[in-house]
Design a protein around this motif. Sequence first.
Motif, short mmCIF file in Angstrom:
data_model
loop_
_atom_site.label_atom_id
_atom_site.label_comp_id
_atom_site.label_asym_id
_atom_site.label_seq_id
_atom_site.Cartn_x
_atom_site.Cartn_y
_atom_site.Cartn_z
N LYS A 120 0.83 -1.21 0.00
CA LYS A 120 0.00 0.00 0.00
C LYS A 120 0.87 1.26 0.00
N ASP A 121 1.94 1.24 0.78
CA ASP A 121 2.84 2.40 0.83
C ASP A 121 3.44 2.70 -0.54
N LEU A 122 3.64 1.65 -1.34
CA LEU A 122 4.26 1.81 -2.65
C LEU A 122 3.24 1.83 -3.79
N SER A 123 1.96 2.02 -3.43
CA SER A 123 0.88 2.09 -4.42
C SER A 123 0.83 0.86 -5.30
N LEU A 124 1.05 -0.31 -4.68
CA LEU A 124 1.02 -1.58 -5.42
C LEU A 124 -0.14 -2.48 -4.99
N TRP A 125 -0.93 -2.03 -4.04
CA TRP A 125 -1.94 -2.92 -3.46
C TRP A 125 -2.93 -3.42 -4.51
N ASP A 126 -3.34 -2.52 -5.42
CA ASP A 126 -4.31 -2.95 -6.43
C ASP A 126 -3.69 -3.86 -7.49
#
Length: 307
Positions: A120-126
């Motif tokens: 999530k911190d690296l905008s990879l969650w999705d």
Amino acid sequence: MPSIISVSNLSKTYGSGFKALNGINLDIKRGEIFALLGPNGAGKTTVISIICGIANLSEGRVTVGGHDINRDYRAARSLIGLVPQELHTDSFETVWATVSFSRGLFGKPKNPAHIEKVLKDLSLWDKKDSKIITLSGGMKRRVMIAKALSHEPQILFLDEPTAGVDVELRKGMWDVVRGLQASGVTIILTTHYIQEAEEMADRIGVINKGEIILVEDKAGLMQKLGKKQLTLHLQQKIDAIPSALAPYKLQLSGDGRLLTYDYDTKGERTGITSLLTDLRNAGIHISDLDTTQSSLEDIFVSLVRAP
């Protein structure tokens, strides 16, 4: 702050006889952001590779968290997360599996909550269920950072981490880096984007031709080596600089309507005050003035070009 990495008399010579590193001495303080700058081929990646156990040293000693990288390899390596320049990962694995597997390599128990936070911190969650092969270059770079953070290291090496990453994503990455530093992680980065080092780093090291030529607090470096230039806009054109002003080494330009004065930060106030007084005494009147200061990039270029 105490040192978390200590490098003593480090040298690296390849089989061909090429000496990539020559007597490197360097201490990295716990909790700092340290930027290692240098031109291509200067030895940045070689230093990082040796500290991380990817390459062997020829001479010298390196300790990480007090652990000798040769005698106590596992303990030293477990403290380190590395984001290399090149993208190395299994193209047909998912993001979640890839990052989770990296954590397991260090013998860490499963911790889905930590993996989720990193993604999530690296905008990879999705993208957690996407295969690596389907991702853009920038996303793959973020996956490499996530892999490096998977085992909760105390030290994070970022070797050109934003190469090929767009400006918006780069800013997001540095927000993550600041958060990591706030949590106590030591960050060592190499970058070609010198403005990033100027913005992010606490200390700067410059390496050239396999030797460390400078290590300095960023603020101290800017003050010690930074140059300033004062530009004076004259009310009336002059044809030549009066001899009484020769000690200031002024430059006349702008069809006789601009004077420029170079000075260092040490003599800033007294030098400018004296100059303005002497200009008035010489009958030269000023309509406006402005100043510019050398950037970290200017300083870097001057250092590596020095004989």
